[in-house]
Design a protein around this motif. Structure first.
Motif, PDB file in Angstrom:
ATOM      1  N   LYS A   4       0.852  -1.201   0.000  1.00  0.00           N
ATOM      2  CA  LYS A   4       0.000   0.000   0.000  1.00  0.00           C
ATOM      3  C   LYS A   4       0.884   1.245   0.000  1.00  0.00           C
ATOM      4  N   ILE A   7      -0.167   8.519  -1.890  1.00  0.00           N
ATOM      5  CA  ILE A   7       0.315   9.481  -2.888  1.00  0.00           C
ATOM      6  C   ILE A   7       0.132  10.877  -2.307  1.00  0.00           C
ATOM      7  N   ILE A  18      -1.316   6.565  -9.234  1.00  0.00           N
ATOM      8  CA  ILE A  18      -2.349   5.594  -8.848  1.00  0.00           C
ATOM      9  C   ILE A  18      -2.511   4.532  -9.931  1.00  0.00           C
ATOM     10  N   CYS A  21       0.341   2.099  -9.755  1.00  0.00           N
ATOM     11  CA  CYS A  21       0.185   1.205  -8.601  1.00  0.00           C
ATOM     12  C   CYS A  21      -0.844   0.116  -8.874  1.00  0.00           C
ATOM     13  N   LYS A  22      -1.937   0.479  -9.511  1.00  0.00           N
ATOM     14  CA  LYS A  22      -2.965  -0.506  -9.833  1.00  0.00           C
ATOM     15  C   LYS A  22      -2.389  -1.618 -10.722  1.00  0.00           C
ATOM     16  N   THR A  28      -3.769   1.857  -3.053  1.00  0.00           N
ATOM     17  CA  THR A  28      -3.416   3.275  -3.064  1.00  0.00           C
ATOM     18  C   THR A  28      -4.245   4.083  -2.071  1.00  0.00           C
ATOM     19  N   ALA A  45      -8.411   6.301  -6.100  1.00  0.00           N
ATOM     20  CA  ALA A  45      -7.664   5.627  -5.040  1.00  0.00           C
ATOM     21  C   ALA A  45      -8.568   4.673  -4.260  1.00  0.00           C
TER      22      ALA A  45
END
Length: 435
Positions: A4, A7, A18, A21-22, A28, A45
């Protein structure tokens, strides 16, 4: 790898992080000010926290509240994006103190490299030519003495600067006192740091920057250069890669010297070394940005290397899985920054499509553009096999991009990329003079 990440930013860069990250399977956490409650990054997010009022000082620059949000959410790391806290050594140290990973250089590295004079000394020892300049100036009187030694014209620059803020050109002694006060005030307002240093003004020149990526094992790769010479008041408007002013042999030498210098300082993560290219073909080192650049997408489209993902990986201790010889610099890429000219509410958005056309933005229908933050609405980026084709593609994309309800610089960008000097690559930092 982190599970996790929080941001610590807003706008298009928060959306960009984001999304990365996904794709990496990382949860996020967004933070937002009261003015950004309905922003796209908040919606995208997995969870979000309000950290204060509309002004950056009350929210995105409030270190304690940002860290508290990360701890409450259970995030293991904080990605600062660019601007705000991205080059703040105190904030990086605060993250470490609270058991959080700052996705960027270490506090020690930031402290050391923030010493512009020391950094230039290191770069000079490793073969880079450096612009004559000073350490942090104690007063306007000290600035006058330094300018007399260096020779006018000179540039005053905020030590913690970025994005063209905190810079003043001084052409004569009678301009120094006011310029010094303005540079200090702008540095304090934008970065919470009013310290200022001085450089010799190299003119005319092109603004060339080299993108680097380094891991904890000491591996360093250079991802080519970007030409950022189309600027107004030190704010970049258009970037392209590769630069039409840099030959293949110049590029090879510049990348070799840059990699050597970055390795020598033990840097880890993404970074950018900035140069002025004079008319004699000499590259003068100015400074190093210890963060993701606004224009990172230009390099990503050219090289197919995801800088945001690799920034996260290197912060987690993951070594690079490719070497310099694996980096391809084929074709041409250009970016136009789309800025709001006045605050407003978006009533209609049409994004251009087609192969190798990218628009990084936070815009959604009904969103209001706040006067509290940067005017950047999005970045229109195109890639093609040749520079000529890339220019045609950018013109077509600008004609297709529609942003209604907000006054923008789309029409001006179309004029700029259609200018014969830009079309032929014959431009430098004087390009916007008189416009």
């Amino acid at each position: 790898m982190f599970s996790k990440i929080l941001i610590a930013n807003r706008g298009e860069i928060a959306v960009r992080i984001i999304r990365a990250c996904k794709e990496m399977g990382i949860a996020t956490v967004a933070i937002y000010s009261q003015a950004d409650r309905d922003a796209l990054h908040v919606a995208l997010a997995d969870e979000s926290y309000c950290v204060g009022g509309a002004s950056p000082g009350e929210s995105y620059l409030n270190e304690e509240r940002v860290v508290s949000a990360a701890l409450v959410s259970g995030a293991q790391a904080i990605h600062p994006g660019y601007g705000f806290l991205s080059e703040n050594a105190h904030f990086a140290a605060l993250c470490r103190k609270n058991g959080l990973v700052f996705i960027g250089p270490s506090p020690e590295s930031m402290e050391e490299l923030s010493d512009k004079a020391r950094l230039k000394e290191i770069m000079g020892r490793n073969g880079l030519e450096v612009i004559p300049g000073t350490q942090v100036l104690a007063s306007a009187q000290a600035a006058l003495a330094a300018a007399a030694e260096i020779g006018y014209p000179v540039m005053l620059k905020a030590s913690a600067g970025g994005g063209g803020r905190g810079i003043r050109l001084v052409s004569a002694p009678n301009e120094m006192t006011q310029a010094y006060a303005l540079a200090v005030a702008e540095g304090e307002a934008s970065f919470g740091d009013g310290s200022v240093y001085m450089e010799k003004y190299v003119h005319p020149a092109r603004h060339i920057e080299v993108q680097v990526l380094a891991d904890e094992a000491g591996n360093v790769v250079c991802l080519g250069e970007r030409d950022c010479s189309v600027q107004r008041h030190h704010q970049k408007l258009i970037e392209e890669s590769p630069s039409p002013a840099v030959s293949r042999s110049q590029r090879k030498k510049l990348m070799e010297l840059t990699a050597r210098a970055v390795k020598a300082i033990g840097y880890v993560g993404v970074g950018t070394l900035e140069f002025l290219l004079d008319r004699d073909g000499r590259f003068w080192f100015m400074e190093m940005n210890l963060r993701l650049q606004v224009e990172h997408g230009v390099t990503e489209m050219l090289t197919q290397v995801d800088l945001v993902k690799w920034q996260i990986r290197t912060a987690a201790g993951v070594p690079l899985n490719f070497q310099q010889q694996n980096v391809a610099l084929n074709g041409a890429c250009v970016e136009c920054r789309i800025n709001a000219l006045t605050p407003g509410t978006l009533s209609m958005l049409h994004v251009p499509g087609g192969p190798f056309v990218r628009f990084d933005t936070y815009l959604v229908s009904g969103i209001s553009v706040s006067p509290y933050y940067d005017a950047l609405l999005g970045k229109l980026i195109v890639y093609a096999g040749t520079r000529e084709e890339a220019m045609r593609k950018m013109k077509a994309a600008l004609c297709e991009l529609v942003v209604e309800g907000i006054e923008t610089n789309i029409a001006e960008q179309l004029e700029l990329v259609s200018d014969p000097r830009f079309m032929t690559g014959q431009y430098d930092l004087t390009f916007m003079e008189g416009r």
